[in-house]
Motif scaffolding. Sequence first.
Motif, short mmCIF file in Angstrom:
data_model
loop_
_atom_site.label_atom_id
_atom_site.label_comp_id
_atom_site.label_asym_id
_atom_site.label_seq_id
_atom_site.Cartn_x
_atom_site.Cartn_y
_atom_site.Cartn_z
N ILE A 1 0.84 -1.20 0.00
CA ILE A 1 0.00 0.00 0.00
C ILE A 1 0.87 1.25 0.00
N GLY A 2 1.94 1.25 0.81
CA GLY A 2 2.86 2.38 0.83
C GLY A 2 3.52 2.60 -0.52
N GLY A 3 3.90 1.50 -1.19
CA GLY A 3 4.48 1.61 -2.53
C GLY A 3 3.48 2.17 -3.53
N GLY A 4 2.24 1.75 -3.41
CA GLY A 4 1.21 2.28 -4.30
C GLY A 4 0.97 3.77 -4.09
N LEU A 5 0.95 4.19 -2.83
CA LEU A 5 0.75 5.61 -2.54
C LEU A 5 1.94 6.45 -3.02
N LEU A 6 3.16 5.95 -2.79
CA LEU A 6 4.34 6.68 -3.27
C LEU A 6 4.40 6.71 -4.79
N GLY A 7 4.06 5.60 -5.42
CA GLY A 7 4.04 5.55 -6.88
C GLY A 7 3.01 6.50 -7.46
N ASN A 8 1.84 6.57 -6.82
CA ASN A 8 0.80 7.48 -7.28
C ASN A 8 1.25 8.93 -7.13
N ALA A 9 1.88 9.25 -5.99
CA ALA A 9 2.37 10.62 -5.79
C ALA A 9 3.45 10.97 -6.81
N GLN A 10 4.32 10.01 -7.09
CA GLN A 10 5.38 10.24 -8.07
C GLN A 10 4.79 10.42 -9.47
N PHE A 11 3.78 9.63 -9.80
CA PHE A 11 3.15 9.75 -11.11
C PHE A 11 2.45 11.09 -11.27
#
Length: 132
Positions: free
Chosen positions: A79-89
């Motif tokens: 979930i943390g990776g998904g949130l960071l990936g979304n913020a980076q995108f």
Amino acid sequence: MGAIWGSIEWLYTILAVIPILPFAIVLFVYGAYIRDRKKAITMAIDVSNAFFILCVAALFNILFDNDFGLYGILLVMIIGGGLLGNAQFRKRGTVDVKRVFRAVWRMSFFAMSALYVVFMIIMLGRLLFTVA
């Protein structure tokens, strides 16, 4: 062959129960080899995090009497990776997966270190203050 496997199991058990040992070993050995303190610290964090994750998962399973420890940790990391990936995108328009994975892995080191200390204090308190 059984003696070799037994030695490997014993060594892994010691390193998993006391995950500060792999951190110190990697920090000093790798630091002496490359002579760069910052790289030695990041390598020690990366290596010892696996031991911290397994130890915290085992302590969670013992404390709460269930088998969800490792799965819960992995779920939070995903979930943390998904949130960071979304913020980076949203910020850059692309996702650097390697960078997101490294960030999640290193943030989980600090979370697992804190949980390790808390769970060990609770386990020691439970061990010392339970009436048999």
